[in-house]
Design a protein around this motif. Structure first.
Motif, short mmCIF file in Angstrom:
data_model
loop_
_atom_site.label_atom_id
_atom_site.label_comp_id
_atom_site.label_asym_id
_atom_site.label_seq_id
_atom_site.Cartn_x
_atom_site.Cartn_y
_atom_site.Cartn_z
N VAL A 100 0.86 -1.18 0.00
CA VAL A 100 0.00 0.00 0.00
C VAL A 100 0.90 1.23 0.00
N ARG A 101 0.64 2.16 -0.93
CA ARG A 101 1.38 3.41 -1.01
C ARG A 101 0.37 4.55 -1.08
N LEU A 102 0.30 5.34 -0.03
CA LEU A 102 -0.58 6.50 0.01
C LEU A 102 0.28 7.74 0.13
N ASP A 103 0.21 8.61 -0.85
CA ASP A 103 0.95 9.86 -0.81
C ASP A 103 -0.07 10.98 -0.62
N LEU A 104 -0.08 11.55 0.57
CA LEU A 104 -1.02 12.61 0.91
C LEU A 104 -0.38 14.00 0.79
N SER A 105 0.86 14.06 0.32
CA SER A 105 1.59 15.33 0.31
C SER A 105 0.96 16.38 -0.61
N GLN A 106 0.30 15.97 -1.69
CA GLN A 106 -0.35 16.91 -2.59
C GLN A 106 -1.86 16.76 -2.57
N ALA A 107 -2.35 15.94 -1.68
CA ALA A 107 -3.78 15.65 -1.62
C ALA A 107 -4.56 16.87 -1.11
N VAL A 108 -5.85 16.87 -1.43
CA VAL A 108 -6.75 17.94 -1.01
C VAL A 108 -7.50 17.45 0.23
#
Length: 181
Positions: A100-108
């Protein structure tokens, strides 16, 4: 028989108190309650000793919009989210085998608090959070390996979203890092 007030498990958790304060602030900002009503409700929430005390303090508020709940599931393979994607209020991630890879760095982020529920069998997970995010791992249990996380330099209350991670990690490891930029 033990009363609720004597039972420590029936005590108010700080997360619940914080959520109640947020609901009062939102109700005031949306014009549902007056300044005086907010002060009175806030006093009741801050002095509440049981969850029932908080519920009665919030009873006159309009029903809370629960936000959105999304589930991402995979029996095998990879789960990946990155880029400018909308993060729901509650994100459930289920994977029997795989990464699982979740990148929230640019998420809204539309919510100041986001709950991520991880239920992973084997395979690891890596979550990249915004630089100013606050991460809470209290509700996460790991069967095999410890979670790797070091709070980032910008992580401070009120600075960014609070990301609460709960659930169960099986035979993998969870790595959390703050975005560099």
């Amino acid at each position: 028989m033990t009363s609720e007030r004597e039972n420590p498990s029936a005590r108010v958790r700080e997360d619940d108190r914080d959520t109640a304060v947020r609901r009062l602030q939102e109700a005031y900002a949306e014009g549902h309650i007056s300044h005086e009503e907010m002060d009175a409700h806030l006093q009741r929430v801050l002095t509440a000793e049981t969850p029932d005390d908080i519920a009665s303090a919030l009873g006159s508020l309009p029903a809370e919009d629960p936000g959105t709940t999304s589930t991402i599931a995979a029996a095998t393979g990879r789960i990946r989210r990155r880029g400018a994607w909308r993060v729901p209020r509650t994100l459930k991630v289920h994977s029997a085998l795989g990464r699982v890879r979740l990148d929230l760095s640019q998420a809204v982020f539309e919510h100041s608090v986001v709950d991520i529920e991880l239920n992973l069998g084997t395979g690891g997970a890596r979550i990249t959070v915004p630089r100013d995010a606050v991460v809470d791992l209290e509700g996460l249990s790991s069967v095999w390996k410890d979670t790797l996380y070091k709070a980032g330099p910008g992580a401070r209350p009120g600075g960014g979203p609070t990301i609460r991670i709960t659930g169960t990690m099986g035979m993998g490891r969870l790595k959390i890092r703050h975005a560099r930029r």
